[in-house]
Design an enzyme around this catalytic site. Structure first.
Site, PDB file in Angstrom:
ATOM      1  NE  ARG A   1      30.975  49.121  -5.139  1.00 47.80           N
ATOM      2  CZ  ARG A   1      31.065  48.674  -6.390  1.00 47.80           C
ATOM      3  NH1 ARG A   1      32.084  49.023  -7.145  1.00 47.80           N
ATOM      4  NH2 ARG A   1      30.139  47.899  -6.879  1.00 47.80           N
TER       5      ARG A   1
ATOM      6  NE  ARG B   1      27.931  50.232 -10.616  1.00 46.87           N
ATOM      7  CZ  ARG B   1      27.327  49.439  -9.763  1.00 46.87           C
ATOM      8  NH1 ARG B   1      26.417  48.570 -10.196  1.00 46.87           N
ATOM      9  NH2 ARG B   1      27.609  49.490  -8.481  1.00 46.87           N
TER      10      ARG B   1
ATOM     11  CE  LYS C   1      23.513  42.754  -4.048  1.00 45.86           C
ATOM     12  NZ  LYS C   1      24.973  42.819  -4.146  1.00 45.86           N
TER      13      LYS C   1
ATOM     14  NE  ARG D   1      25.193  48.081  -0.380  1.00 44.77           N
ATOM     15  CZ  ARG D   1      24.929  47.975  -1.688  1.00 44.77           C
ATOM     16  NH1 ARG D   1      23.699  48.126  -2.126  1.00 44.77           N
ATOM     17  NH2 ARG D   1      25.893  47.703  -2.541  1.00 44.77           N
TER      18      ARG D   1
END
Ligand code: AMP
Length: 367
Positions: free
Chosen positions: A323, A311, A191, A266
Protein backbone atom coordinates in the site's frame (compact mmCIF):
# COMPACT_ATOMS: atom_id res chain seq x y z
CA UNK A 1 -24.50 25.23 -2.85
CA UNK A 2 -24.73 27.71 -5.71
CA UNK A 3 -22.78 30.84 -6.53
CA UNK A 4 -24.44 34.06 -7.69
CA UNK A 5 -22.05 36.84 -8.63
CA UNK A 6 -19.58 36.81 -5.73
CA UNK A 7 -21.82 35.22 -3.07
CA UNK A 8 -22.62 31.64 -2.08
CA UNK A 9 -26.10 30.34 -1.35
CA UNK A 10 -27.37 27.05 0.05
CA UNK A 11 -30.84 25.49 -0.21
CA UNK A 12 -33.29 26.98 2.29
CA UNK A 13 -36.87 26.14 1.27
CA UNK A 14 -37.96 23.54 -1.26
CA UNK A 15 -40.55 24.27 -3.95
CA UNK A 16 -43.04 22.27 -1.87
CA UNK A 17 -42.38 24.32 1.26
CA UNK A 18 -42.85 27.52 -0.75
CA UNK A 19 -46.08 26.15 -2.17
CA UNK A 20 -47.29 25.43 1.39
CA UNK A 21 -46.58 29.05 2.31
CA UNK A 22 -48.50 30.28 -0.75
CA UNK A 23 -51.43 28.04 0.19
CA UNK A 24 -51.39 29.45 3.69
CA UNK A 25 -51.51 32.99 2.35
CA UNK A 26 -54.26 32.13 -0.14
CA UNK A 27 -56.29 30.52 2.63
CA UNK A 28 -56.20 33.74 4.68
CA UNK A 29 -57.15 35.92 1.68
CA UNK A 30 -60.02 33.62 0.69
CA UNK A 31 -61.25 33.64 4.26
CA UNK A 32 -61.17 37.41 4.81
CA UNK A 33 -61.65 39.01 1.40
CA UNK A 34 -64.11 36.72 -0.39
CA UNK A 35 -66.74 39.40 -1.07
CA UNK A 36 -64.44 42.43 -1.22
CA UNK A 37 -63.44 42.21 -4.89
CA UNK A 38 -59.91 43.19 -3.90
CA UNK A 39 -57.24 44.74 -6.07
CA UNK A 40 -54.06 42.70 -5.66
CA UNK A 41 -51.16 45.03 -6.19
CA UNK A 42 -47.97 43.12 -6.89
CA UNK A 43 -44.70 44.89 -6.16
CA UNK A 44 -42.27 44.34 -9.00
CA UNK A 45 -39.94 42.79 -9.65
CA UNK A 46 -39.83 40.33 -6.78
CA UNK A 47 -43.53 39.54 -6.45
CA UNK A 48 -44.16 38.26 -9.96
CA UNK A 49 -43.90 34.60 -8.95
CA UNK A 50 -46.00 34.83 -5.81
CA UNK A 51 -48.60 36.94 -7.67
CA UNK A 52 -48.96 34.24 -10.33
CA UNK A 53 -49.27 31.42 -7.84
CA UNK A 54 -51.30 33.25 -5.22
CA UNK A 55 -53.94 34.84 -7.42
CA UNK A 56 -54.62 31.47 -9.06
CA UNK A 57 -55.61 30.25 -5.63
CA UNK A 58 -57.93 33.17 -4.87
CA UNK A 59 -61.37 31.77 -5.62
CA UNK A 60 -63.34 35.00 -5.90
CA UNK A 61 -63.49 38.11 -8.07
CA UNK A 62 -60.40 40.23 -7.91
CA UNK A 63 -58.35 42.61 -10.01
CA UNK A 64 -54.63 42.47 -10.60
CA UNK A 65 -52.19 45.33 -10.97
CA UNK A 66 -48.49 45.89 -10.56
CA UNK A 67 -46.28 48.60 -9.17
CA UNK A 68 -42.56 48.85 -9.46
CA UNK A 69 -40.94 49.75 -6.20
CA UNK A 70 -37.88 48.80 -4.23
CA UNK A 71 -35.85 50.30 -1.47
CA UNK A 72 -32.72 48.27 -1.67
CA UNK A 73 -29.78 47.61 -3.84
CA UNK A 74 -27.72 44.41 -3.67
CA UNK A 75 -28.15 42.83 -0.26
CA UNK A 76 -28.60 45.93 1.91
CA UNK A 77 -31.21 48.64 2.34
CA UNK A 78 -30.55 52.03 0.83
CA UNK A 79 -33.30 53.73 2.75
CA UNK A 80 -35.22 55.27 -0.12
CA UNK A 81 -37.90 54.18 -2.49
CA UNK A 82 -36.14 53.73 -5.79
CA UNK A 83 -38.99 53.93 -8.26
CA UNK A 84 -42.76 53.70 -8.61
CA UNK A 85 -45.05 53.36 -11.60
CA UNK A 86 -48.60 54.55 -11.84
CA UNK A 87 -51.31 51.96 -11.30
CA UNK A 88 -53.86 51.96 -14.07
CA UNK A 89 -56.76 51.00 -11.79
CA UNK A 90 -58.65 53.60 -9.75
CA UNK A 91 -58.07 52.57 -6.15
CA UNK A 92 -60.64 54.94 -4.66
CA UNK A 93 -63.12 53.05 -2.47
CA UNK A 94 -61.47 49.72 -3.23
CA UNK A 95 -60.03 47.05 -0.99
CA UNK A 96 -56.37 47.10 -1.95
CA UNK A 97 -53.89 44.37 -1.05
CA UNK A 98 -50.22 45.10 -1.51
CA UNK A 99 -48.62 41.75 -2.37
CA UNK A 100 -44.96 41.38 -1.49
CA UNK A 101 -42.64 38.44 -1.93
CA UNK A 102 -40.75 39.38 1.22
CA UNK A 103 -40.88 42.02 3.91
CA UNK A 104 -37.83 42.58 6.08
CA UNK A 105 -37.39 46.00 7.68
CA UNK A 106 -40.64 47.05 6.01
CA UNK A 107 -39.21 50.19 4.46
CA UNK A 108 -40.61 49.68 0.96
CA UNK A 109 -44.05 48.59 2.01
CA UNK A 110 -44.33 51.36 4.58
CA UNK A 111 -43.43 54.11 2.13
CA UNK A 112 -45.64 52.59 -0.49
CA UNK A 113 -48.66 52.31 1.75
CA UNK A 114 -48.38 56.01 2.63
CA UNK A 115 -48.47 56.86 -1.06
CA UNK A 116 -51.37 54.54 -1.77
CA UNK A 117 -53.48 55.87 1.09
CA UNK A 118 -53.63 59.14 -0.84
CA UNK A 119 -55.82 57.31 -3.38
CA UNK A 120 -58.45 56.87 -0.66
CA UNK A 121 -59.00 53.12 -0.77
CA UNK A 122 -61.70 51.64 1.52
CA UNK A 123 -59.07 49.40 3.03
CA UNK A 124 -55.36 48.89 2.45
CA UNK A 125 -53.88 45.54 3.44
CA UNK A 126 -50.43 44.07 3.17
CA UNK A 127 -49.90 40.43 2.22
CA UNK A 128 -46.41 38.99 2.07
CA UNK A 129 -45.28 35.50 1.30
CA UNK A 130 -42.30 35.80 3.65
CA UNK A 131 -41.77 38.03 6.66
CA UNK A 132 -38.63 38.50 8.72
CA UNK A 133 -40.16 39.29 12.13
CA UNK A 134 -36.74 39.81 13.75
CA UNK A 135 -36.06 42.92 11.69
CA UNK A 136 -39.52 44.24 10.82
CA UNK A 137 -39.73 47.50 12.73
CA UNK A 138 -42.68 49.50 11.37
CA UNK A 139 -46.00 50.51 12.86
CA UNK A 140 -47.75 49.34 9.72
CA UNK A 141 -49.62 46.08 10.29
CA UNK A 142 -48.75 43.20 8.00
CA UNK A 143 -52.18 41.62 7.70
CA UNK A 144 -51.36 38.41 5.86
CA UNK A 145 -48.15 36.37 6.13
CA UNK A 146 -47.39 33.10 4.32
CA UNK A 147 -44.36 32.17 6.42
CA UNK A 148 -42.07 33.82 8.95
CA UNK A 149 -38.41 33.29 8.15
CA UNK A 150 -35.14 34.04 9.89
CA UNK A 151 -33.19 37.20 9.10
CA UNK A 152 -30.97 35.93 6.30
CA UNK A 153 -30.53 37.15 2.77
CA UNK A 154 -32.49 34.88 0.42
CA UNK A 155 -32.77 34.48 -3.34
CA UNK A 156 -35.07 32.51 -5.61
CA UNK A 157 -38.80 32.42 -6.29
CA UNK A 158 -38.78 35.98 -7.63
CA UNK A 159 -36.09 37.30 -5.31
CA UNK A 160 -32.73 38.32 -6.66
CA UNK A 161 -29.20 39.21 -5.81
CA UNK A 162 -28.20 41.94 -8.24
CA UNK A 163 -30.81 40.77 -10.73
CA UNK A 164 -29.83 37.11 -10.77
CA UNK A 165 -31.57 34.18 -9.08
CA UNK A 166 -35.22 35.24 -9.55
CA UNK A 167 -36.00 32.22 -11.74
CA UNK A 168 -34.95 29.63 -9.15
CA UNK A 169 -37.99 27.57 -8.09
CA UNK A 170 -36.55 27.04 -4.60
CA UNK A 171 -35.38 29.54 -2.02
CA UNK A 172 -31.68 29.80 -1.21
CA UNK A 173 -30.01 31.50 1.73
CA UNK A 174 -26.67 33.25 1.75
CA UNK A 175 -23.86 31.24 3.23
CA UNK A 176 -20.10 31.22 3.53
CA UNK A 177 -17.93 29.93 0.76
CA UNK A 178 -17.39 26.18 1.13
CA UNK A 179 -14.15 25.15 2.78
CA UNK A 180 -13.02 21.96 1.06
CA UNK A 181 -9.78 20.43 2.23
CA UNK A 182 -7.92 17.36 1.08
CA UNK A 183 -6.29 15.73 4.09
CA UNK A 184 -3.35 13.97 2.53
CA UNK A 185 -0.69 11.50 3.52
CA UNK A 186 0.37 7.86 3.22
CA UNK A 187 -1.59 5.02 4.84
CA UNK A 188 -1.12 5.20 8.60
CA UNK A 189 -0.31 8.92 8.63
CA UNK A 190 -3.30 9.52 10.92
CA UNK A 191 -5.68 11.13 8.43
CA UNK A 192 -8.80 9.41 9.75
CA UNK A 193 -8.08 10.16 13.40
CA UNK A 194 -7.26 13.79 12.73
CA UNK A 195 -10.18 14.28 10.32
CA UNK A 196 -12.60 13.19 13.06
CA UNK A 197 -11.20 15.91 15.34
CA UNK A 198 -11.01 18.61 12.68
CA UNK A 199 -14.52 18.04 11.34
CA UNK A 200 -15.92 18.93 14.77
CA UNK A 201 -13.71 21.96 15.14
CA UNK A 202 -14.47 23.40 11.70
CA UNK A 203 -18.05 22.15 11.15
CA UNK A 204 -17.05 20.24 8.03
CA UNK A 205 -18.28 16.94 6.65
CA UNK A 206 -15.67 14.17 6.71
CA UNK A 207 -15.64 11.78 3.77
CA UNK A 208 -13.26 8.84 4.01
CA UNK A 209 -13.45 6.72 0.87
CA UNK A 210 -11.77 3.85 2.75
CA UNK A 211 -14.52 3.99 5.41
CA UNK A 212 -17.25 4.02 2.76
CA UNK A 213 -15.71 0.97 1.08
CA UNK A 214 -15.41 -0.86 4.43
CA UNK A 215 -19.04 -0.01 5.23
CA UNK A 216 -20.08 -1.52 1.90
CA UNK A 217 -17.99 -4.63 2.51
CA UNK A 218 -19.56 -5.07 5.94
CA UNK A 219 -23.02 -4.78 4.46
CA UNK A 220 -22.27 -7.13 1.59
CA UNK A 221 -23.20 -4.69 -1.17
CA UNK A 222 -22.16 -5.14 -4.79
CA UNK A 223 -19.78 -2.19 -4.43
CA UNK A 224 -18.30 -3.79 -1.30
CA UNK A 225 -17.65 -7.10 -3.03
CA UNK A 226 -15.95 -5.34 -5.91
CA UNK A 227 -13.86 -3.08 -3.66
CA UNK A 228 -12.77 -5.93 -1.40
CA UNK A 229 -10.96 -7.77 -4.21
CA UNK A 230 -8.70 -4.72 -4.67
CA UNK A 231 -8.39 -3.65 -1.05
CA UNK A 232 -7.29 -7.06 0.23
CA UNK A 233 -4.30 -6.93 -2.08
CA UNK A 234 -3.47 -3.35 -1.10
CA UNK A 235 -4.36 -2.05 -4.56
CA UNK A 236 -6.53 0.92 -5.41
CA UNK A 237 -10.16 0.44 -6.33
CA UNK A 238 -10.60 1.54 -9.98
CA UNK A 239 -11.10 5.27 -10.50
CA UNK A 240 -14.45 4.96 -12.21
CA UNK A 241 -15.97 3.16 -9.22
CA UNK A 242 -14.35 5.39 -6.62
CA UNK A 243 -15.23 8.66 -8.34
CA UNK A 244 -18.86 7.64 -8.74
CA UNK A 245 -19.06 6.72 -5.09
CA UNK A 246 -17.39 9.94 -3.96
CA UNK A 247 -19.82 12.03 -6.02
CA UNK A 248 -22.73 10.23 -4.38
CA UNK A 249 -21.27 10.87 -0.91
CA UNK A 250 -20.88 14.60 -1.62
CA UNK A 251 -24.45 14.83 -2.93
CA UNK A 252 -25.76 13.43 0.38
CA UNK A 253 -25.06 16.75 2.14
CA UNK A 254 -25.93 19.54 -0.32
CA UNK A 255 -25.80 22.22 2.37
CA UNK A 256 -22.42 21.23 3.84
CA UNK A 257 -20.17 24.10 4.91
CA UNK A 258 -17.36 22.13 3.30
CA UNK A 259 -15.69 18.74 3.21
CA UNK A 260 -12.59 17.09 4.55
CA UNK A 261 -11.60 14.54 1.93
CA UNK A 262 -9.65 11.71 3.53
CA UNK A 263 -8.19 9.07 1.24
CA UNK A 264 -9.43 10.88 -1.84
CA UNK A 265 -8.15 11.85 -4.34
CA UNK A 266 -5.54 9.14 -4.73
CA UNK A 267 -4.88 9.46 -8.46
CA UNK A 268 -4.58 12.20 -11.01
CA UNK A 269 -7.93 11.27 -12.54
CA UNK A 270 -9.61 11.47 -9.12
CA UNK A 271 -8.11 14.91 -8.45
CA UNK A 272 -9.46 16.17 -11.76
CA UNK A 273 -12.88 14.62 -11.14
CA UNK A 274 -13.00 16.29 -7.72
CA UNK A 275 -12.18 19.67 -9.24
CA UNK A 276 -14.98 19.21 -11.74
CA UNK A 277 -17.49 18.16 -9.10
CA UNK A 278 -16.70 21.13 -6.88
CA UNK A 279 -16.67 23.55 -9.81
CA UNK A 280 -20.20 22.41 -10.63
CA UNK A 281 -21.13 23.65 -7.16
CA UNK A 282 -19.38 26.97 -7.62
CA UNK A 283 -16.64 25.76 -5.29
CA UNK A 284 -13.09 24.39 -5.28
CA UNK A 285 -10.41 22.76 -3.15
CA UNK A 286 -9.11 25.36 -0.71
CA UNK A 287 -5.97 23.39 -0.01
CA UNK A 288 -4.27 20.05 0.47
CA UNK A 289 -2.96 19.61 3.99
CA UNK A 290 -0.53 16.69 4.19
CA UNK A 291 0.65 14.66 7.17
CA UNK A 292 4.29 13.81 6.56
CA UNK A 293 5.49 10.60 8.29
CA UNK A 294 8.50 8.31 7.64
CA UNK A 295 7.79 4.91 6.11
CA UNK A 296 9.15 2.86 9.02
CA UNK A 297 6.89 4.73 11.46
CA UNK A 298 3.95 4.02 9.14
CA UNK A 299 4.61 0.27 9.03
CA UNK A 300 4.87 0.13 12.82
CA UNK A 301 1.67 2.14 13.29
CA UNK A 302 -0.32 0.10 10.79
CA UNK A 303 0.73 -3.23 12.32
CA UNK A 304 -0.41 -1.91 15.73
CA UNK A 305 -3.71 -0.70 14.23
CA UNK A 306 -4.23 -4.09 12.57
CA UNK A 307 -3.99 -5.83 15.94
CA UNK A 308 -6.58 -3.51 17.46
CA UNK A 309 -9.05 -3.11 14.58
CA UNK A 310 -8.77 -6.43 12.79
CA UNK A 311 -8.56 -4.60 9.44
CA UNK A 312 -7.46 -7.23 6.93
CA UNK A 313 -5.21 -4.87 4.98
CA UNK A 314 -3.37 -3.88 8.18
CA UNK A 315 -2.67 -7.47 9.25
CA UNK A 316 0.25 -8.32 7.01
CA UNK A 317 3.45 -6.38 6.65
CA UNK A 318 3.56 -7.40 2.99
CA UNK A 319 0.19 -5.78 2.21
CA UNK A 320 1.15 -2.71 4.24
CA UNK A 321 4.37 -2.26 2.27
CA UNK A 322 2.44 -2.77 -0.98
CA UNK A 323 0.00 0.00 0.00
CA UNK A 324 2.86 2.34 0.80
CA UNK A 325 4.42 1.50 -2.56
CA UNK A 326 1.09 2.19 -4.32
CA UNK A 327 0.96 5.47 -2.45
CA UNK A 328 4.36 6.58 -3.74
CA UNK A 329 3.62 5.49 -7.27
CA UNK A 330 0.05 6.69 -7.78
CA UNK A 331 -0.88 9.08 -4.99
CA UNK A 332 2.22 10.99 -3.90
CA UNK A 333 2.48 12.75 -7.31
CA UNK A 334 -0.71 14.61 -6.37
CA UNK A 335 1.54 16.74 -4.19
CA UNK A 336 2.79 18.28 -7.44
CA UNK A 337 -0.76 18.76 -8.75
CA UNK A 338 -1.69 20.90 -5.74
CA UNK A 339 1.74 22.54 -5.37
CA UNK A 340 1.37 23.83 -8.93
CA UNK A 341 -1.80 25.60 -7.76
CA UNK A 342 -0.05 26.83 -4.62
CA UNK A 343 -2.36 24.70 -2.49
CA UNK A 344 0.00 22.20 -0.83
CA UNK A 345 0.70 22.55 2.90
CA UNK A 346 2.85 19.93 4.60
CA UNK A 347 2.68 19.23 8.36
CA UNK A 348 4.88 17.02 10.53
CA UNK A 349 2.69 14.00 11.30
CA UNK A 350 4.80 12.58 14.15
CA UNK A 351 4.04 13.51 17.76
CA UNK A 352 1.16 13.52 20.23
CA UNK A 353 -2.38 13.59 18.77
CA UNK A 354 -3.12 17.04 20.19
CA UNK A 355 0.12 18.45 18.87
CA UNK A 356 -0.65 17.21 15.38
CA UNK A 357 -4.22 18.57 15.54
CA UNK A 358 -2.77 21.94 16.53
CA UNK A 359 -0.32 21.88 13.59
CA UNK A 360 -3.10 20.98 11.17
CA UNK A 361 -5.35 23.68 12.63
CA UNK A 362 -2.76 26.34 11.85
CA UNK A 363 -3.06 25.33 8.17
CA UNK A 364 -6.87 24.94 8.25
CA UNK A 365 -7.22 28.43 9.73
CA UNK A 366 -5.37 29.90 6.77
CA UNK A 367 -7.64 28.27 4.18
P1 AMP B 1 -7.84 3.86 3.54
O1 AMP B 1 -8.84 3.57 4.60
O2 AMP B 1 -7.94 5.28 3.03
O3 AMP B 1 -6.43 3.48 3.92
O4 AMP B 1 -8.24 2.95 2.28
C1 AMP B 1 -8.20 1.55 2.33
C2 AMP B 1 -8.28 0.97 0.92
O5 AMP B 1 -9.49 1.38 0.27
C3 AMP B 1 -7.18 1.42 -0.01
O6 AMP B 1 -5.98 0.65 0.14
C4 AMP B 1 -7.83 1.18 -1.36
O7 AMP B 1 -7.84 -0.16 -1.71
C5 AMP B 1 -9.26 1.61 -1.10
N1 AMP B 1 -9.45 3.06 -1.37
C6 AMP B 1 -9.74 4.03 -0.47
N2 AMP B 1 -9.81 5.24 -1.04
C7 AMP B 1 -9.53 5.03 -2.35
C8 AMP B 1 -9.42 5.87 -3.48
N3 AMP B 1 -9.60 7.21 -3.38
N4 AMP B 1 -9.15 5.32 -4.68
C9 AMP B 1 -8.96 4.00 -4.80
N5 AMP B 1 -9.03 3.15 -3.79
C10 AMP B 1 -9.30 3.64 -2.55
Amino acid sequence: MIKIHDLYFKPFLTATQISDAVNNLAYQLNRDLADKKPVFLGILNGSYMVMADLTRKFNHDCEIAFLRASSYEGTSSTGELVETLNVDIDLTDRTVVIVEDIVDTGLTVDMLSRKLLKHNPTALHVATLFLKPEVYNRELKIDFVGLNIENKFVVGYGMDYDNLGRNLPELYVQTQRMKNIVLFGPPGAGKGTQAERLKEKYGLVHISTGDVFRYNIKNGTELGTLAKSFMDKGNLVPDEVTIKMLNAEVEKTPDAAGFIFDGFPRTDAQAKALDELLASKGSEIAGMVALEVDDEVLVERLLERGKASGRADDASEGVIRDRIAVYYKQTAPLKDYYTAQDKYHGVDGVGALDEITARLSVEFDKL
